[in-house]
Design an enzyme around this catalytic site. Structure first.
Site, PDB file in Angstrom:
ATOM      1  N   ASN A  46     -56.450 -22.249  10.096  1.00  0.00           N
ATOM      2  CA  ASN A  46     -57.532 -23.057  10.672  1.00  0.00           C
ATOM      3  C   ASN A  46     -57.149 -23.679  12.013  1.00  0.00           C
ATOM      4  OD1 ASN A  46     -55.754 -24.535   8.855  1.00  0.00           O
ATOM      5  ND2 ASN A  46     -56.967 -26.346   9.364  1.00  0.00           N
ATOM      6  N   HIS A  47     -55.846 -23.847  12.283  1.00  0.00           N
ATOM      7  CA  HIS A  47     -55.443 -24.436  13.563  1.00  0.00           C
ATOM      8  C   HIS A  47     -55.428 -23.421  14.697  1.00  0.00           C
ATOM      9  CE1 HIS A  47     -54.533 -28.362  11.931  1.00  0.00           C
ATOM     10  NE2 HIS A  47     -53.898 -27.779  10.930  1.00  0.00           N
ATOM     11  N   HIS A 134     -56.065 -18.018   3.750  1.00  0.00           N
ATOM     12  CA  HIS A 134     -55.837 -19.374   4.246  1.00  0.00           C
ATOM     13  C   HIS A 134     -57.134 -20.166   4.081  1.00  0.00           C
ATOM     14  CE1 HIS A 134     -53.293 -22.022   6.858  1.00  0.00           C
ATOM     15  NE2 HIS A 134     -54.474 -22.593   7.082  1.00  0.00           N
ATOM     16  N   HIS A 162     -52.872 -22.667   3.594  1.00  0.00           N
ATOM     17  CA  HIS A 162     -53.725 -23.809   3.945  1.00  0.00           C
ATOM     18  C   HIS A 162     -53.395 -25.067   3.139  1.00  0.00           C
ATOM     19  CE1 HIS A 162     -56.975 -25.927   5.790  1.00  0.00           C
ATOM     20  NE2 HIS A 162     -57.624 -26.100   4.653  1.00  0.00           N
ATOM     21  N   HIS A 164     -51.289 -27.901   1.373  1.00  0.00           N
ATOM     22  CA  HIS A 164     -49.968 -28.446   1.712  1.00  0.00           C
ATOM     23  C   HIS A 164     -49.075 -28.671   0.498  1.00  0.00           C
ATOM     24  CE1 HIS A 164     -50.872 -30.061   6.018  1.00  0.00           C
ATOM     25  NE2 HIS A 164     -51.501 -28.909   5.781  1.00  0.00           N
TER      26      HIS A 164
END
Length: 450
Positions: A46-47, A134, A162, A164
């Site tokens: 996503n980043h 992800h 994705h 954590h």
């Protein structure tokens, strides 16, 4: 400059399809202009979401040839996933990639049947099917995560990015019949409960053929169960696997973890051995079987935190080596005791003493039992060897007592109460038992003077 290590992975799928979004749609280690030793394949998260920017970080890395970027989406009305098909030796791996997409959008595509995973056309069951994605795995609300049940049930393992929280141990999904591993972030990024678990990174090794063979043996072992209450239900399985190249080696302990509570010796199911050429076999005919030694020491190092017993190494060596390397006259336990003395006391003559001890015993046996031809002598030597093997504990004790008697007559530090006797340097300063005089006498306790 040392040339890069050769990549032995075959890339079998259509690269123009797998990397169609790249300026150079070729797997990097097959590009003659690049030197690649370890190929890296990656989806985007996503980043570095490609839908949110014209050029993402993954695009830059892919353009330099540093990574093989796959599963980039530009059509958000449907998602067709073509796997990367990779083969190494006899192991076939199909990698299905699902780069990050907004969970609400991807959830809708799954509900509408717009996500399709394409399997290889031939030998579908011969592939290990791995999926990397992800997305949200935790339930954050309706349609804001991807449930595991949305994924195809032909998959073998799902690597979930994705999230954590570290849940790296594979978790079985019984309804879909696949495992899920969630490595989590490699470092803590926030003060949340999910970040408190110990962090890990994962290494996946695929040994599909060997695992299938173990499964077959487990199934066969069930037919041998009698139902007796004292009969163990977990079988002992040992498979010798020969390899030709270094890249074919895999970690035995990690491999065995999939058989916990199903195989009694799950930590050492596999004995890896180097398959020597005819020339190499001739070269090492008179030496140690180094592949067996490496296996034993590797196993002892992984299973024991207190060091390795030399006697145990000697015993395991002769348990696993070829028949033509077995001892003909000496006993394994006697040899182990002698080598221990060599290492502990630095007695360089101990092996000579062991040989002389066995020669004298063999001579006495032959003089007593042989009166005929050379053939009878050879047969009697073999009978003597078998007899000594059956009395291994007695042989080890005799060897140990011989070593102690020799130690007493070396004439170094005084032993209290027995003038002129000494024990070898390096022995611990505590009460020990040694045999004084004839082996038929009871051991006498001596105290080392401090």
């Amino acid at each position: 400059m040392r040339p890069p290590k050769r990549v032995t992975v075959e890339f079998l799928s259509d690269q123009s399809v797998n990397f169609q979004h790249c300026k150079n749609p070729v797997v990097n280690y097959e590009d003659p202009n690049l030197n690649i030793s370890i190929p890296i394949f990656s989806i985007n998260g996503n980043h570095d979401d490609c839908s949110a920017m014209e050029v993402s970080a993954m695009d830059v890395l892919a353009s330099t040839g540093l990574v093989n970027y796959f599963a980039k989406w530009d059509d958000f009305q449907k998602v067709d996933v073509s796997p990367l098909l990779i083969q190494k030796g006899k192991t076939r791996l199909a990698i299905f990639g699902l780069s990050y997409m907004k969970d609400e959008r991807l959830s809708r595509l799954f509900r509408n049947g717009k996500v399709q995973l394409f399997r290889p056309k031939e030998d579908k069951e011969a592939w290990f099917n791995l999926m990397v994605l992800h997305q949200n795995r935790a339930d954050h609300g309706v349609y804001t995560y991807i449930p595991e049940e949305a994924l195809d049930d032909f998959l073998d393992l799902v690597m979930w990015g994705h999230e954590h929280e570290c849940r790296i141990a594979p978790e079985w999904n019984p309804s879909q019949s696949f495992y899920v591993t969630q490595p989590g972030s490699s470092v803590a990024t926030s003060l949340s409960k999910g970040e408190t678990a110990e962090k890990h990174v994962g290494l996946l090794q695929v040994e599909q053929y060997v695992a299938a063979h173990v499964e077959k043996l487990i199934e066969q072992s069930r037919s041998q169960l009698t139902g007796h209450k004292l009969q163990p239900k977990e079988p002992l399985i040992r498979i010798r696997v020969e390899y030709k190249e270094e890249w074919q080696i895999f970690n035995n302990s990690i491999f065995g973890q999939q058989f916990i509570n199903r195989v009694a010796n799950f930590k050492d199911i596999i004995l890896l051995r180097l398959e020597y050429s005819t020339e190499k076999k001739k070269k090492f005919d008179d030496g140690l079987d180094m592949s067996v030694m490496e296996f034993i020491l590797r196993q002892e190092d992984m299973q024991s935190s207190e060091g390795t017993s030399v006697e145990k190494v000697v015993e395991k060596y002769f348990e696993n080596t070829e028949e033509d390397r077995q001892l003909k006259v000496h006993s394994v336990k006697g040899l182990g005791e002698a080598i221990k003395s060599l290492l502990d006391y630095d007695d360089e003559k101990v092996l000579d003493k062991l040989v002389n001890h066995q020669i004298e015993k063999l001579k006495g046996h032959l003089f007593k039992n042989v009166t005929e031809s050379l053939t009878t002598v050879v047969d009697e030597i073999e009978r003597f060897r078998v007899e000594r093997m059956n009395k291994a504990e007695e042989e080890a004790k005799e060897t140990h007592l011989d070593i102690q008697e020799e130690a007493l007559h070396l004439g170094r530090p005084e032993v209290e109460g027995v003038e002129g006797f000494e024990l070898l340097p390096g022995l611990p300063l505590h009460e020990i038992e040694v045999a004084y005089g004839s082996r038929n006498h009871n051991p006498i306790t001596f105290h080392i003077k401090k």
